[in-house]
Write an enzyme that holds these catalytic residues in place. Structure first.
Site, PDB file in Angstrom:
ATOM      1  N   LYS A 289       0.823  -1.079   0.070  1.00 12.60           N
ATOM      2  CA  LYS A 289      -0.068   0.029  -0.073  1.00 12.60           C
ATOM      3  C   LYS A 289       0.734   1.372   0.060  1.00 12.60           C
ATOM      4  CE  LYS A 289      -3.774  -1.895   2.641  1.00 12.60           C
ATOM      5  NZ  LYS A 289      -4.924  -1.677   1.536  1.00 12.60           N
ATOM      6  N   ARG A 363     -10.258 -11.765   1.649  1.00 14.96           N
ATOM      7  CA  ARG A 363     -11.093 -12.514   1.083  1.00 14.96           C
ATOM      8  C   ARG A 363     -10.382 -14.045   1.342  1.00 14.96           C
ATOM      9  NH1 ARG A 363     -11.547  -9.450  -4.193  1.00 14.96           N
ATOM     10  NH2 ARG A 363     -11.052  -7.735  -2.883  1.00 14.96           N
TER      11      ARG A 363
HETATM   12  N1  BES Z   1      -8.123  -3.907   4.431  1.00 11.66           N
HETATM   13  C1  BES Z   1      -8.383  -3.386   3.002  1.00 11.66           C
HETATM   14  C2  BES Z   1      -9.401  -2.770   2.725  1.00 11.66           C
HETATM   15  C3  BES Z   1      -9.642  -1.376   3.167  1.00 11.66           C
HETATM   16  C4  BES Z   1      -9.329  -0.193   2.477  1.00 11.66           C
HETATM   17  C5  BES Z   1     -10.145  -1.245   4.425  1.00 11.66           C
HETATM   18  C6  BES Z   1      -9.537   1.093   2.851  1.00 11.66           C
HETATM   19  C7  BES Z   1     -10.380   0.211   5.070  1.00 11.66           C
HETATM   20  C8  BES Z   1      -9.849   1.191   4.263  1.00 11.66           C
HETATM   21  C9  BES Z   1      -8.146  -4.695   2.070  1.00 11.66           C
HETATM   22  O1  BES Z   1      -7.441  -5.733   2.362  1.00 11.66           O
HETATM   23  C10 BES Z   1      -7.880  -4.466   0.794  1.00 11.66           C
HETATM   24  O2  BES Z   1      -6.650  -3.764   0.807  1.00 11.66           O
HETATM   25  N2  BES Z   1      -8.538  -4.185  -0.084  1.00 11.66           N
HETATM   26  C11 BES Z   1      -8.153  -3.822  -1.740  1.00 11.66           C
HETATM   27  C12 BES Z   1      -8.520  -4.727  -2.657  1.00 11.66           C
HETATM   28  C13 BES Z   1      -8.240  -4.574  -4.069  1.00 11.66           C
HETATM   29  C14 BES Z   1      -6.590  -4.931  -4.028  1.00 11.66           C
HETATM   30  C15 BES Z   1      -8.993  -5.638  -4.788  1.00 11.66           C
HETATM   31  C16 BES Z   1      -8.794  -2.501  -1.831  1.00 11.66           C
HETATM   32  O3  BES Z   1      -9.922  -2.238  -1.412  1.00 11.66           O
HETATM   33  O4  BES Z   1      -8.290  -1.672  -2.407  1.00 11.66           O
HETATM   34 MN    MN Z   2      -5.506  -5.480   1.718  1.00 10.85          MN
END
Ligand code: BES
Ligand code: MN
Ligand code: ZN
Length: 514
Positions: A289, A363
């Site tokens: 990230k 997931r």
């Molecule tokens: N934990 C994150 C989701 C999230 C994002 C929660 C922002 C709270 C605030 C999750 O694991 C994630 O990184 N999801 C990705 C999925 C994508 C790579 C398909 C996302 O939402 O960007």
């Molecule tokens: Mn994630």
């Protein structure tokens, strides 16, 4: 979280109570004198005539009974609730009371009250939608306890610490139905305490809340309450073929754990399975990230906290229905052993998955937990809560939890439970079109479906692991922290889904969901 706060109910005359703050409520009545207890009518009348006060939500009259007054309290607060007599919808009206409770906690903090006595509004001042004293007293009590939350564990220097530790005692003064009011307040204590504990877990940073802490907490809770506890360690999960959670755990030096709490009364006819994402820190892994805001990813375990803490209330309230909570727990880290984008993994139920993006890890860990949990406990239905997608924030903002389900009756039950808790959910669709988005060229499925409908394609992924079991998926990424501004929700984690799950269990009706 304050464990030693005393909460009691009394029927004695409010004026006689020696307390730092005595609270009355005034219900807004559209242009008319707000409805309130006769004890404070003179003050309210005067303030209303001066146009200083009309009972709007959070409006306040604070006064100091002079020496010789028949009131024993040091201070008296009259707090506006807004027009709860007009609200037709139970959930909305209850949430106004819960917010009034939150305002009480704020005033207590501003005058540093050690204790408070709260005169419950009588049913004639409330709308029929909330004239049930168990619900209305419960909502007020929940609001105060939730609003009195603070997390100062890591503030060491006395200069940085606030000098107010929160309320030591809350006394509810009721004029009608004391037994029913007591019940409402007991339930409120259980649910608010559970939600505050979930906030505590979330506030703990990634270095102080790992899969081991989830396991230790659950073990202790089980020892204290009689719940069943088990924990699948990494070795066992390897033998069992839980390729999803193990893949996510590869970059970490803290071994993953699958933590289980069981409430399985012998005469049960149905069992509800709760699964919560316990991702104790989400760096994204190799698909790392951006660093800005990454610290918030310590909250990625809020789903796990919600299901685990809901079990505390379940253990205390002993419903007829069985309830099991499973928390797949790990962090998601890059490292030389971390999974690579493109890796193919095999989940517990044999489904293979191409990991396109290591940041779509929630997931992967939920998949194994859902498949194993359903096989093991044969539940009537399964619910999961997870901070799963940023996309749910784009779609619904911070005001609704996203809901995806394969069962209309279960949706109704979750909606009702959420509304009663002031935690509304909004259903999104799921069908073949979305399932197509996660088809892989080289494996059964892949773990991302591209930008469009990110919340739904994440749910589509999970649907491969629930079979025909009635299932509801709650995406709490928008509500687990930065939730809609409410008086009883401080900045930071909200504890969302905890009280929704508790309500769902409390109001469960056998045979409704098939
Ligand atoms: N934990 C994150 C989701 C999230 C994002 C929660 C922002 C709270 C605030 C999750 O694991 C994630 O990184 N999801 C990705 C999925 C994508 C790579 C398909 C996302 O939402 O960007
Ligand atoms: Mn994630
Ligand atoms: Zn995540």
């Amino acid at each position: 979280m304050k464990k030693d706060r005393i909460t009691t109910t009394t029927t004695k005359a409010a004026e006689t109570i020696k307390t730092d703050l005595l609270v009355y409520f005034a219900v807004e009545a559209k242009g008319k004198m707000p409805a309130c207890d006769v004890a404070v009518e003179p003050q309210v009348k005067k303030a209303f005539e001066l146009k200083d006060f009309s009972g709007k939500a959070a409006e306040q009259i604070l006064f100091y009974p002079p020496p010789g007054s028949n009131i024993s309290a040091l201070r008296v607060l009259v707090l506006g609730t807004g027009p709860v007599n007009k609200e037709k919808e139970t959930g909305t009206a209850l949430d106004m009371l819960r917010e009034a409770g939150g305002e009480v906690a704020k005033v207590c903090a501003s005058v540093k009250a050690k204790d408070v006595a709260v005169c419950l509004p009588t049913s004639k001042h409330l709308s029929p939608a909330i004239s049930d004293p168990e619900l209305s007293a419960g909502a007020l009590a929940e609001g105060i306890i939730l609003g009195d939350y603070r997390f100062e564990k890591y503030k060491e220097s006395t200069k940085k610490k606030t000098d107010y530790p929160g309320l030591g005692a809350i006394e509810f003064v009721c004029k009608e139905d004391p037994d029913i009011v007591c019940q409402g307040i007991e339930k409120a204590k259980n649910s608010a305490f559970a939600a505050c504990t979930a906030r505590d877990m979330a506030n703990e940073p990634g270095n102080h809340w790992t899969s081991a802490d989830f396991a230790a907490y659950a073990k202790q809770l089980a020892a204290d309450t009689g719940l069943g506890y088990r924990c699948l360690e990494k070795k066992e999960m390897e033998q069992m073929g839980m390729g999803g959670i193990l893949a996510v755990n590869q970059g970490s030096y803290v071994p993953a754990r699958m933590v289980v709490l069981e409430y399985l009364p012998e005469n049960r006819t149905e069992t509800i399975l709760l699964v919560g994402k316990g991702l104790t820190f989400d760096s994204g892994g190799i698909s790392i990230k951006p660093s800005e805001g990454m610290q918030e990813m310590k909250y990625d375990m809020c789903g796990g906290a919600a299901v685990m803490c809901a079990m505390h209330a379940v253990a205390l309230e002993k419903p007829d229905v069985g309830v099991v909570a499973i928390v797949p727990a790990t962090d998601n880290m890059p490292g030389s052993r971390a999974i690579h984008p493109g890796d193919i993994i095999t989940h517990y139920n044999g489904v293979t998955s191409e990991v396109i993006n290591t940041d779509a890890e929630g997931r992967l860990i939920l998949a194994d937990a859902l498949a194993w949990g359903i096989e093991t406990f044969k539940p009537t239905c399964v619910l999961d809560a997870a901070t799963l997608t940023g996309a749910v924030i784009i779609g619904l903002g911070h005001h609704y939890t996203g809901l995806v389900s394969n069962n209309d009756a279960l949706v109704k039950a979750v909606e009702a439970a959420g509304n009663l808790a002031g935690e509304p959910v909004w259903r999104l669709p799921l069908n073949k079109n979305y399932e197509k988005q996660i088809e892989s060229k080289v494996a059964d499925i892949k773990n991302t479906g591209g930008k469009p409908a990110g919340t739904i394609t994440a749910a589509a992924y999970l649907s491969n692991f629930v079979g025909k079991t009635p299932w509801a998926h709650l995406d709490i990424a928008g509500t687990a922290w930065d939730f809609t501004k409410k008086a009883y929700i401080p900045k930071g984690p909200s504890g969302t889904a905890t009280r929704t799950f508790i309500n769902l269990v409390r109001n469960w009706k056998t045979g409704k969901v098939k």
